[in-house]
Design a protein around this motif. Structure first.
Motif, PDB file in Angstrom:
ATOM      1  N   TYR A  23       0.688  -1.283   0.027  1.00  0.00           N
ATOM      2  CA  TYR A  23      -0.131   0.007  -0.039  1.00  0.00           C
ATOM      3  C   TYR A  23       0.827   1.213  -0.015  1.00  0.00           C
ATOM      4  CZ  TYR A  23      -3.677  -3.300   0.570  1.00  0.00           C
ATOM      5  OH  TYR A  23      -4.727  -4.410   0.344  1.00  0.00           O
ATOM      6  N   SER A  24       2.063   1.156  -0.349  1.00  0.00           N
ATOM      7  CA  SER A  24       3.037   2.413  -0.326  1.00  0.00           C
ATOM      8  C   SER A  24       3.012   3.199   0.856  1.00  0.00           C
ATOM      9  CB  SER A  24       2.537   3.057  -1.957  1.00  0.00           C
ATOM     10  OG  SER A  24       3.535   3.799  -2.319  1.00  0.00           O
ATOM     11  N   GLY A  80       0.407   4.841  -9.384  1.00  0.00           N
ATOM     12  CA  GLY A  80      -0.568   3.912  -9.513  1.00  0.00           C
ATOM     13  C   GLY A  80      -1.520   4.113 -10.619  1.00  0.00           C
ATOM     14  N   THR A 126      -1.447  -0.644  -4.461  1.00  0.00           N
ATOM     15  CA  THR A 126      -1.511   0.546  -5.171  1.00  0.00           C
ATOM     16  C   THR A 126      -1.251   0.341  -6.897  1.00  0.00           C
ATOM     17  OG1 THR A 126       0.890   1.027  -4.736  1.00  0.00           O
ATOM     18  CG2 THR A 126      -0.826   2.050  -3.473  1.00  0.00           C
ATOM     19  N   THR A 140       1.440  -5.771  -4.319  1.00  0.00           N
ATOM     20  CA  THR A 140       1.067  -4.368  -4.547  1.00  0.00           C
ATOM     21  C   THR A 140       0.267  -4.511  -6.046  1.00  0.00           C
ATOM     22  OG1 THR A 140       3.066  -3.795  -3.736  1.00  0.00           O
ATOM     23  CG2 THR A 140       2.272  -2.461  -5.806  1.00  0.00           C
ATOM     24  N   THR A 172       4.765   1.017  -7.292  1.00  0.00           N
ATOM     25  CA  THR A 172       4.218   2.112  -7.786  1.00  0.00           C
ATOM     26  C   THR A 172       4.809   3.286  -6.979  1.00  0.00           C
ATOM     27  OG1 THR A 172       2.695   2.529  -6.223  1.00  0.00           O
ATOM     28  CG2 THR A 172       1.903   1.590  -8.100  1.00  0.00           C
TER      29      THR A 172
END
Length: 204
Positions: free
Chosen positions: A2-3, A185, A132, A127, A147
């Motif tokens: 989720y970056s 993303g 994202t 990911t 991303t």
């Protein structure tokens, strides 16, 4: 998946600037590529302010890398921690078939343990599956990726995506940067999806 900038910033602070630079050197980001004409070397971070390790770890501060650096990094993860120097030139020939120059064939070099590479690979797979990078999904093929949204003091954010496919038996690595486009993303991942889809279709 989720970056989360906070997680990477924390890791950067634990490493410190010198160890971050050492890892960039380990990944040959300062090295010159004799078989890729025009390839540039990365600019390793020089910032010394207290927050520099955190900023560098999320791709900010004064670090400069090229898409080729990042595609090479994705390929290292895809190979389980092995690096192979990129080649664009196979040989230089005279009229006909006489080879007058040929770069040495690059030898695989371990830069990351298989266990560490596997951990990163699992995160990159998540990911694209649910994080994202879902816009990079290719039907019937598992894609791994990451991303990035690089803030730009001179304008809009740069959109990044790096990845590889198929995730379980990788054949292609990709890096996309869209300058001043926005979030990685939303903008870079769909471009990477098109590139990977075309590459995979070219070799069934």
């Amino acid at each position: 998946a989720y970056s989360c900038n906070v997680a990477f910033a924390d890791l950067g602070m634990r490493l410190g600037m010198e160890r971050i630079r050492q890892w960039m050197r380990t990944f040959q980001m300062e090295g010159r590529l004799s078989a890729v004409p025009g390839a540039v070397t990365a600019k390793l971070p020089e910032a010394s302010n207290p927050s520099a390790p955190a900023e560098t770890a999320i791709g900010q501060a004064d670090t400069l890398v090229s898409p080729l650096h990042m595609a090479r990094l994705a390929a290292i993860i895809a190979r389980g921690g092995l690096d192979i120097e990129p080649r664009l030139l196979k040989a230089q020939v005279r009229e006909g078939e006489e080879i007058i120059w040929q770069p040495p064939w690059p030898q695989p070099r371990r830069v990351l343990s298989a266990q560490s590479a596997q951990l990163v690979a699992q995160a990159m797979l998540l990911t694209v599956e649910e994080g994202t990078g879902t816009a990079a999904q290719v039907a019937g093929v598992q894609v791994a990726g990451k991303t990035g949204s690089a803030e730009n003091p001179h304008g809009a954010t740069h959109a990044w995506f790096i990845g590889y496919a198929p995730a379980q038996k990788p054949r292609y690595a990709v890096a996309v940067i869209l300058e001043n486009a926005g979030g990685g993303g939303r903008y870079a991942a769909p471009c990477a999806q098109k590139i990977l889809k075309a590459a995979l279709a070219s070799q069934p």
